[in-house]
Scaffold this active site. Sequence first.
Site, PDB file in Angstrom:
ATOM      1  N   ASP A  57       5.009   4.892  -0.335  1.00 57.11           N
ATOM      2  CA  ASP A  57       4.583   6.202   0.890  1.00 57.11           C
ATOM      3  C   ASP A  57       4.856   7.493   0.793  1.00 57.11           C
ATOM      4  O   ASP A  57       3.916   7.905   1.288  1.00 57.11           O
ATOM      5  CB  ASP A  57       4.996   4.862   3.027  1.00 57.11           C
ATOM      6  N   ASN A  82      -1.274   2.772   2.567  1.00 54.66           N
ATOM      7  CA  ASN A  82      -1.089   2.040   4.053  1.00 54.66           C
ATOM      8  C   ASN A  82      -0.296   3.361   4.245  1.00 54.66           C
ATOM      9  O   ASN A  82       0.666   2.184   5.401  1.00 54.66           O
ATOM     10  CB  ASN A  82      -1.517   0.749   3.292  1.00 54.66           C
ATOM     11  N   ASP A 317      10.647  -1.957  14.678  1.00 54.14           N
ATOM     12  CA  ASP A 317      10.317  -2.916  13.119  1.00 54.14           C
ATOM     13  C   ASP A 317      11.725  -4.016  12.607  1.00 54.14           C
ATOM     14  O   ASP A 317      11.672  -5.536  12.057  1.00 54.14           O
ATOM     15  CB  ASP A 317      10.763  -1.668  12.161  1.00 54.14           C
ATOM     16  N   GLU A 345       1.032  -2.921   9.202  1.00 53.64           N
ATOM     17  CA  GLU A 345       0.873  -3.311   7.923  1.00 53.64           C
ATOM     18  C   GLU A 345      -0.009  -4.779   7.799  1.00 53.64           C
ATOM     19  O   GLU A 345      -0.725  -4.442   7.178  1.00 53.64           O
ATOM     20  CB  GLU A 345       2.024  -3.694   7.065  1.00 53.64           C
ATOM     21  N   HIS A 392       5.603  -5.187   3.046  1.00 54.81           N
ATOM     22  CA  HIS A 392       7.508  -4.905   2.528  1.00 54.81           C
ATOM     23  C   HIS A 392       7.943  -5.955   3.787  1.00 54.81           C
ATOM     24  O   HIS A 392       9.122  -6.393   2.636  1.00 54.81           O
ATOM     25  CB  HIS A 392       7.418  -3.843   2.712  1.00 54.81           C
ATOM     26  N   ARG A 393       8.399  -5.940   4.489  1.00 55.62           N
ATOM     27  CA  ARG A 393       9.174  -6.045   5.750  1.00 55.62           C
ATOM     28  C   ARG A 393       8.973  -7.755   5.992  1.00 55.62           C
ATOM     29  O   ARG A 393       9.640  -8.589   5.742  1.00 55.62           O
ATOM     30  CB  ARG A 393       9.085  -6.039   7.066  1.00 55.62           C
ATOM     31  N   LYS A 420       7.252  -0.107  -0.647  1.00 54.64           N
ATOM     32  CA  LYS A 420       6.613   0.669   0.208  1.00 54.64           C
ATOM     33  C   LYS A 420       7.621   1.288   0.742  1.00 54.64           C
ATOM     34  O   LYS A 420       7.805   2.417   1.016  1.00 54.64           O
ATOM     35  CB  LYS A 420       5.584  -0.297   1.384  1.00 54.64           C
TER      36      LYS A 420
END
Length: 663
Positions: A57, A82, A317, A345, A392-393, A420
Amino acid sequence: MMFDTAFLDVPPLQAVTGTVRLPGSKSISNRVLLLAALCEMAGDEPTQIHDLLDSDDTRVMIAALAQLKENSNATKKLFLGNAGTAMRPLTAALALRGGQVGGYELSGVPRMHERPIGDLVDALRLLGCDIQYLGNEGFPPLKIGEPKLKLDAPIQVRGDVSSQFLTALLLALPLVAMQDIHVDVVGELISKPYIDITIKLLARFGVTVQQQGWSRFTIPAGSKYTSPKEIYVEADASSASYFVALGGLAAMADKPLQILGVGADSIQGDIKFIEAAAQMGVQVKSEANSLTVWRAEWSKATGFLKAIDLDCNHIPDAAMTLAVMALYADGTTTLRNIASWRVKETDRIAAMAIELRKLGATIEEGADFIRITPPASHTGWRFASIHTYDDHRMAMCASLAAFNPAGVPVRIEDPKCVAKTFPDYFEALFSVAQTDAKNIPVICIDGPTASGKGTLASLVAKQLGYHYLDSGALYRLVGFAAKQAGASLDDEAAVATIASQILVDFDGDRVSLDGIDVSDDIRSEASGMLASKVSAYPSVREALFNLQLDFRRLPGLVADGRDMGTVIFPEAPLKVFLTASAATRADRRYKQLISKGISANIEGLRADLEARDARDQSRSAAPLVAAKDALQLDNSNLTIEGSVTQVLEWWNKLSGGDAPSQL
Ligand code: DC
């Protein structure tokens, strides 16, 4: 290194301890990059940014800003991947600023084109901005033209879909603050802490936003960005959540996990995650710029974390991490007020529900909540291949399932999606995670000289993200070192002493001895002959035994040699005995030497190979024989890819198939 593999099998993990340093915050990095660029565009001096996150990012943002600096009269087409933290603020800044003949086009990956931006565009249009949708109404890609600004009326922006819309406006409006500009938030503002970050960073760049609660924000007339000249990016508090969870699951009070880079002084809202984690059973000691975490005594005593029912609006998040911690809880956990998960995402509520079910949990989901009932502790957990949705998470969260009490590994698909925000996440995880050596998978590839073991083993290792041990190189090093030291190769004791003292370092296909690169020396035919001789000595083999065991590190190992499956790793779940006819092997070696410009004689090579085979097979110490449970692979008529595919197929059958717990 990064795990650039189709999937990564995380072995069952048991404990964590040590120290991790977290990468810079994504939210802060991208805001600071934009602010520094806006200062420069306004003629101010450059800003020196320290500890910037290096991730997908931020790269997208840096590339876009570099493109904006270029002089051109054509339409500027910016590809923003993204990265919501690039798309939203750049839309606002470019739409308010204009100044480009031909305008701008902003696009991203397909998922970016499904993430809403209509509320921001509506607000900007009311200000006189010219923004068109190039695809679906309300979503990127966008075309941005020259604005005809009207700034008198207060701007209305919705706050209940994404706080990034408000952040985007606050970052962009100082560019046009000829008069006081008021922004009114319509609806309940979500993710308030992210707005806090924005306001604090604006202050560092010379703009003071006036705030009436969370409903009206005013950019005072005459506001103007000025560079702070130097700024430090603090580490990512959302990234910290995985390690806080790890500590809570598996660190002990006397051997805690230390997390460097964020702490009590953090300006990031997700730092509040530690309060939720503490409720669940994580003991946290928080200092200005670090956290020390371990499992609370009461949680250790019960063997469970505590189930919670929590409004997670303030930590959207990091709350994903709570969802996975809930798998270890003593009851059902409910995470509420998380509607924003659906426009991230991926649709994170749906994704989390699907993937946690695969692991054995019972999940209920609603428009803005998720409810998690853990698997029955030993019997309910399943081996699962976790799909990560380019999120990613999802990938980082999934790794926390590897502490399951059933001792099953977790397969994480597309592990590189962590790039990311945290490109080295898995390296960091494996640097603090511990498990019994028997949990760390080993694939042994044994066989005679020049059968192609090295190529096959290193390619299999690469495909799986595993470490690679070239045990032949160790014997070659010993022969080479003995020769260099002037020792007689007939003196077993002297050679064994040298073997016990060598300092070896492998780096890709380079090998160094006492810090000196000797890769080419040890790969010569002459070194091969020396190795064959010294490897026949039992005391030399003994001296190298522990050194070889040390290569068994997370997440796994592929080892090639002669006795990997028989002596060094006899309990390895997959052993391959690789052969090829002497004629094929002599031919391959011949071509290899010729391609390096070394002259060779094919008949002589074949005779040498056969002599070495005979010696390796007939010696009394660890002779070259296939382990009883080895699978035979004759690659005389196979391509390299064919051999790799075969071994991976065998491995998949073992690991992803019916008997994952045997790994
Ligand atoms: O695989 P290679 O050609 O690099 O091996 C060099 C020599 O080392 C070979 O003659 C056999 C010996 N060797 C061994 O005895 N045991 C191993 N595990 C690997 C190699």
